[in-house]
Scaffold this active site. Structure first.
Site, PDB file in Angstrom:
ATOM      1  N   GLU A  79       5.377  -2.054 -13.748  1.00  0.00           N
ATOM      2  CA  GLU A  79       5.503  -0.639 -13.385  1.00  0.00           C
ATOM      3  C   GLU A  79       6.707  -0.379 -12.469  1.00  0.00           C
ATOM      4  O   GLU A  79       6.788  -0.952 -11.365  1.00  0.00           O
ATOM      5  CB  GLU A  79       4.215  -0.178 -12.676  1.00  0.00           C
ATOM      6  CG  GLU A  79       4.223   1.319 -12.426  1.00  0.00           C
ATOM      7  CD  GLU A  79       2.889   1.848 -11.916  1.00  0.00           C
ATOM      8  OE1 GLU A  79       1.943   1.063 -11.725  1.00  0.00           O
ATOM      9  OE2 GLU A  79       2.822   3.075 -11.702  1.00  0.00           O
ATOM     10  N   LYS A 262      -6.045   2.666  -6.733  1.00  0.00           N
ATOM     11  CA  LYS A 262      -5.149   2.130  -7.763  1.00  0.00           C
ATOM     12  C   LYS A 262      -3.787   1.824  -7.132  1.00  0.00           C
ATOM     13  O   LYS A 262      -3.181   0.800  -7.401  1.00  0.00           O
ATOM     14  CB  LYS A 262      -5.006   3.145  -8.906  1.00  0.00           C
ATOM     15  CG  LYS A 262      -4.163   2.667 -10.090  1.00  0.00           C
ATOM     16  CD  LYS A 262      -2.693   2.951  -9.946  1.00  0.00           C
ATOM     17  CE  LYS A 262      -1.914   2.487 -11.172  1.00  0.00           C
ATOM     18  NZ  LYS A 262      -0.470   2.536 -10.992  1.00  0.00           N
ATOM     19  N   ASP A 278      -7.193 -14.914  -9.824  1.00  0.00           N
ATOM     20  CA  ASP A 278      -8.019 -14.147 -10.761  1.00  0.00           C
ATOM     21  C   ASP A 278      -8.050 -12.691 -10.285  1.00  0.00           C
ATOM     22  O   ASP A 278      -8.849 -12.322  -9.441  1.00  0.00           O
ATOM     23  CB  ASP A 278      -9.427 -14.772 -10.773  1.00  0.00           C
ATOM     24  CG  ASP A 278     -10.380 -14.060 -11.709  1.00  0.00           C
ATOM     25  OD1 ASP A 278     -10.051 -12.946 -12.174  1.00  0.00           O
ATOM     26  OD2 ASP A 278     -11.458 -14.621 -11.964  1.00  0.00           O
ATOM     27  N   HIS A 377       9.486   7.730  -7.913  1.00  0.00           N
ATOM     28  CA  HIS A 377       8.947   6.982  -9.048  1.00  0.00           C
ATOM     29  C   HIS A 377       9.795   7.240 -10.288  1.00  0.00           C
ATOM     30  O   HIS A 377      10.220   6.308 -10.973  1.00  0.00           O
ATOM     31  CB  HIS A 377       7.491   7.403  -9.278  1.00  0.00           C
ATOM     32  CG  HIS A 377       6.820   6.684 -10.394  1.00  0.00           C
ATOM     33  ND1 HIS A 377       6.639   5.311 -10.394  1.00  0.00           N
ATOM     34  CD2 HIS A 377       6.282   7.127 -11.562  1.00  0.00           C
ATOM     35  CE1 HIS A 377       6.026   4.968 -11.507  1.00  0.00           C
ATOM     36  NE2 HIS A 377       5.801   6.047 -12.235  1.00  0.00           N
TER      37      HIS A 377
HETATM   38  P1  HMG Z   1      13.941   6.172  -0.586  1.00  0.00           P
HETATM   39  O1  HMG Z   1      13.526   6.752   0.717  1.00  0.00           O
HETATM   40  O2  HMG Z   1      14.781   6.963  -1.502  1.00  0.00           O
HETATM   41  O3  HMG Z   1      14.600   4.770  -0.357  1.00  0.00           O
HETATM   42  O4  HMG Z   1      12.626   5.709  -1.339  1.00  0.00           O
HETATM   43  P2  HMG Z   1      15.893   4.388   0.433  1.00  0.00           P
HETATM   44  O5  HMG Z   1      17.042   4.457  -0.536  1.00  0.00           O
HETATM   45  O6  HMG Z   1      15.981   5.098   1.733  1.00  0.00           O
HETATM   46  O7  HMG Z   1      15.574   2.835   0.720  1.00  0.00           O
HETATM   47  C1  HMG Z   1      14.551   2.454   1.635  1.00  0.00           C
HETATM   48  C2  HMG Z   1      14.070   1.078   1.256  1.00  0.00           C
HETATM   49  O8  HMG Z   1      13.270   1.175   0.067  1.00  0.00           O
HETATM   50  C3  HMG Z   1      15.158   0.084   0.906  1.00  0.00           C
HETATM   51  O9  HMG Z   1      15.646  -0.525   2.088  1.00  0.00           O
HETATM   52  C4  HMG Z   1      14.428  -0.890   0.036  1.00  0.00           C
HETATM   53  O10 HMG Z   1      13.652  -1.782   0.804  1.00  0.00           O
HETATM   54  C5  HMG Z   1      13.510   0.025  -0.758  1.00  0.00           C
HETATM   55  P3  HMG Z   1      17.142  -1.130   2.100  1.00  0.00           P
HETATM   56  O11 HMG Z   1      17.156  -2.300   1.161  1.00  0.00           O
HETATM   57  O12 HMG Z   1      18.033  -0.034   1.613  1.00  0.00           O
HETATM   58  O13 HMG Z   1      17.356  -1.522   3.511  1.00  0.00           O
HETATM   59  N1  HMG Z   1      14.144   0.476  -2.005  1.00  0.00           N
HETATM   60  C6  HMG Z   1      14.261  -0.276  -3.106  1.00  0.00           C
HETATM   61  N2  HMG Z   1      13.888  -1.536  -3.356  1.00  0.00           N
HETATM   62  C7  HMG Z   1      14.128  -2.017  -4.595  1.00  0.00           C
HETATM   63  N3  HMG Z   1      14.729  -1.303  -5.570  1.00  0.00           N
HETATM   64  C8  HMG Z   1      15.110  -0.032  -5.356  1.00  0.00           C
HETATM   65  C9  HMG Z   1      14.894   0.540  -4.078  1.00  0.00           C
HETATM   66  N4  HMG Z   1      15.124   1.736  -3.545  1.00  0.00           N
HETATM   67  C10 HMG Z   1      14.665   1.696  -2.273  1.00  0.00           C
HETATM   68  N5  HMG Z   1      15.708   0.648  -6.344  1.00  0.00           N
HETATM   69  C11 HMG Z   1      11.216   4.831  -2.979  1.00  0.00           C
HETATM   70  C12 HMG Z   1      12.596   5.430  -2.696  1.00  0.00           C
HETATM   71  C13 HMG Z   1      11.015   4.716  -4.475  1.00  0.00           C
HETATM   72  C14 HMG Z   1      11.139   3.446  -2.370  1.00  0.00           C
HETATM   73  C15 HMG Z   1      10.174   5.795  -2.315  1.00  0.00           C
HETATM   74  O14 HMG Z   1      10.296   7.055  -2.884  1.00  0.00           O
HETATM   75  C16 HMG Z   1       8.754   5.322  -2.443  1.00  0.00           C
HETATM   76  O15 HMG Z   1       8.320   4.427  -1.727  1.00  0.00           O
HETATM   77  N6  HMG Z   1       7.976   5.961  -3.339  1.00  0.00           N
HETATM   78  C17 HMG Z   1       6.606   5.570  -3.653  1.00  0.00           C
HETATM   79  C18 HMG Z   1       6.582   5.090  -5.077  1.00  0.00           C
HETATM   80  C19 HMG Z   1       5.260   4.477  -5.459  1.00  0.00           C
HETATM   81  O16 HMG Z   1       4.310   4.470  -4.736  1.00  0.00           O
HETATM   82  N7  HMG Z   1       5.244   3.922  -6.669  1.00  0.00           N
HETATM   83  C20 HMG Z   1       4.067   3.286  -7.211  1.00  0.00           C
HETATM   84  C21 HMG Z   1       3.842   3.793  -8.620  1.00  0.00           C
HETATM   85  S1  HMG Z   1       3.109   5.392  -8.560  1.00  0.00           S
HETATM   86  C22 HMG Z   1       1.424   4.975  -8.595  1.00  0.00           C
HETATM   87  O17 HMG Z   1       0.976   4.340  -9.504  1.00  0.00           O
HETATM   88  C23 HMG Z   1       0.530   5.088  -7.421  1.00  0.00           C
HETATM   89  C24 HMG Z   1       0.053   6.396  -6.881  1.00  0.00           C
HETATM   90  O18 HMG Z   1      -0.572   7.209  -7.840  1.00  0.00           O
HETATM   91  C25 HMG Z   1      -0.943   6.000  -5.823  1.00  0.00           C
HETATM   92  C26 HMG Z   1      -1.480   7.124  -5.044  1.00  0.00           C
HETATM   93  O19 HMG Z   1      -1.602   8.242  -5.589  1.00  0.00           O
HETATM   94  O20 HMG Z   1      -1.851   6.862  -3.863  1.00  0.00           O
HETATM   95  C27 HMG Z   1       1.196   7.142  -6.313  1.00  0.00           C
END
Ligand code: HMG
Length: 421
Positions: A79, A262, A278, A377
């Protein structure tokens, strides 16, 4: 060492960084570079009706701090944004000293279910009188665990009634040391089955380990300085309060609770798979624990302490993971996972995994109560859409960039963009 911007490196550079940080041997680094997988013949011995191998992305969360120690954590997930989110939240929490994690207990529970009990009072008294003997029988059924310092610790019983049937359920709690314990428990329980039948004048229905692992609880917590949540302090305070409210909402509404949990399991499953554990057992344990009060609830709790501007997070759930056994010694990718983590014992591994679950929850909640989940995301999902549309690896970045700027980010738009590229 700082891992900032780690995700902007190439795959080879990331592997080199891990090697230079002393987390990977030369042999394991080469194995990752050469994409060496589980041997196909070994795979054929592990399961039935085997055809081939199945691949998933193997990634790394560069740095998470747990109990004052930093770890790089392998994560296996298909994902997009899960690894980025975990990295993002771990980085935030690290600025406030990282996660603290405690193992509340580490024993596994199994049960022998008896029914058609002739005299319930007599049966339960007989069990109470023979507890020491029953523990000896259990230990004799799996003596190797005694040599490792573990063994059967407790026998108890409960009467459960359903649909006109009364069950006398005998519970056995066992210290399984480094193992997950299913085989240990099942050997012991099967040895007890006939003896319990005789002792209670009842019929034994089944003898099996329980995945409602309430004697294997682990707690992870963190105290986040609210100012680290956003560059604007007032905005950071709003986010902290909303994260608190979001965790209350996840206890009030089952539709939200399932999604909240989740999100926690996004991270937990990813390391469970990478570490050869597991994950079905841990999922079952987590979800049954979420319903332990008779109502399914969100597993984490967030509290905003306004006076001190601290956001407290806590996650408690069963985490009966193993550091030995199962596929752990067979799969090279799993061996590398344990190497990168510094070969932690089961308790240390459980602390890392539970902390990762809390980090994953923080990232999701922070996004949900501020920019919304789609911003982060979908930004990362764009690459998967580009690939699905048929983009070659050297076209992916360009298609994904254009897709992020498009009004509708979907497969159809990706296909149109690809034609133009
Ligand atoms: P951002 O603020 O745009 O990130 O967040 P940033 O550019 O300021 O970077 C901050 C740090 O994030 C980076 O630090 C990295 O550690 C990491 P740095 O290296 O720059 O010092 N980071 C990354 N790591 C790897 N690859 C990348 C990357 N970009 C940033 N491309 C971010 C962007 C996506 C991290 C933020 O918006 C976020 O945390 N979103 C949450 C996304 C999420 O939870 N996804 C899970 C899937 S959705 C789901 O299934 C679950 C859900 O339904 C659960 C729920 O409802 O509770 C949401």
């Amino acid at each position: 060492m700082t891992f900032s911007g780690f995700y902007k490196k190439t795959r080879e550079e990331r592997i080199t960084i891990l090697k230079e940080a002393g987390l990977l041997s030369q042999e394991s680094a080469s194995s990752l570079i050469n994409k060496e997988l589980l041997n196909v013949d070994i795979a054929g011995q592990m399961v039935e009706n085997h055809l081939s191998l199945f691949a998933l992305p193997y990634s790394i969360l560069p740095q998470i701090m747990v109990n004052n120690k930093t770890y790089s954590v392998p994560m296996v997930t298909e994902e997009p944004s899960v690894v980025a989110a975990a990295s993002n939240a771990s980085k935030i929490v690290m600025q406030s000293g990282g996660f603290t994690s405690q193992i509340l207990k580490r024993e596994m529970i199994g049960q022998v279910a008896l029914y058609d009990v002739e005299d319930m009072e007599l049966a339960t008294k007989s069990i109470d009188l023979k507890k020491d003997y029953l523990l000896q029988v259990a230990n004799a059924a799996h003596p190797s665990i005694l040599k490792r310092g573990g063994g059967a610790r407790e026998i108890s019983w409960e009467i459960k009634s359903e649909s006109g049937l009364d069950f006398l359920v005998v519970y056995l709690s066992v210290d399984v040391q480094e193992a997950m314990g299913a085989n240990i428990l099942n050997n012991m329980l099967e040895a007890l089955k006939a003896i319990l039948e005789e002792l209670t004048s009842a019929t034994a229905l089944m003898a099996i380990l329980s995945n409602h692992a309430t004697n294997s609880l682990v707690r992870a917590s963190c105290k986040i300085e609210v100012g680290t949540l956003d560059t604007d302090l007032e905005q950071a305070r709003k986010i902290a309060r909303k994260i608190e409210v979001a965790s209350i909402f996840a206890k009030a509404d089952i539709y939200r609770a399932a999604t909240h949990n989740k999100g926690i399991f996004n991270g937990i499953d990813a390391i469970l798979i990478a570490s050869g554990n597991d994950w079905r057992a841990i999922e079952a344990a987590g979800h049954s624990y979420a319903a332990k009060d008779g109502k399914y609830k969100g597993l984490s709790t967030w509290i905003y302490d306004k006076e001190n501007d601290i956001l407290h997070g806590e996650l408690t759930l069963p985490m009966p993971v193993a550091s030995v056994g199962g596929s752990i010694g067979l799969n090279p990718s799993v061996k590398i996972c344990h190497e990168i983590l510094g070969k932690p014992k089961a308790k240390e591994l459980a602390a890392i995994i539970t902390s990762l679950g809390l980090a994953q929850n923080l990232a999701a909640l922070k996004a949900l109560v501020s920019k919304g989940i789609q911003a982060g995301h979908m930004k990362l999902q764009a690459k998967s859409l580009a690939l699905l549309a048929g983009a070659k690896t050297d076209q992916v970045e360009e298609v994904a960039d254009k897709l992020r700027q498009a009004k509708h980010m979907n497969l159809e738009t990706a296909q149109k963009i690809l034609i133009e590229v």
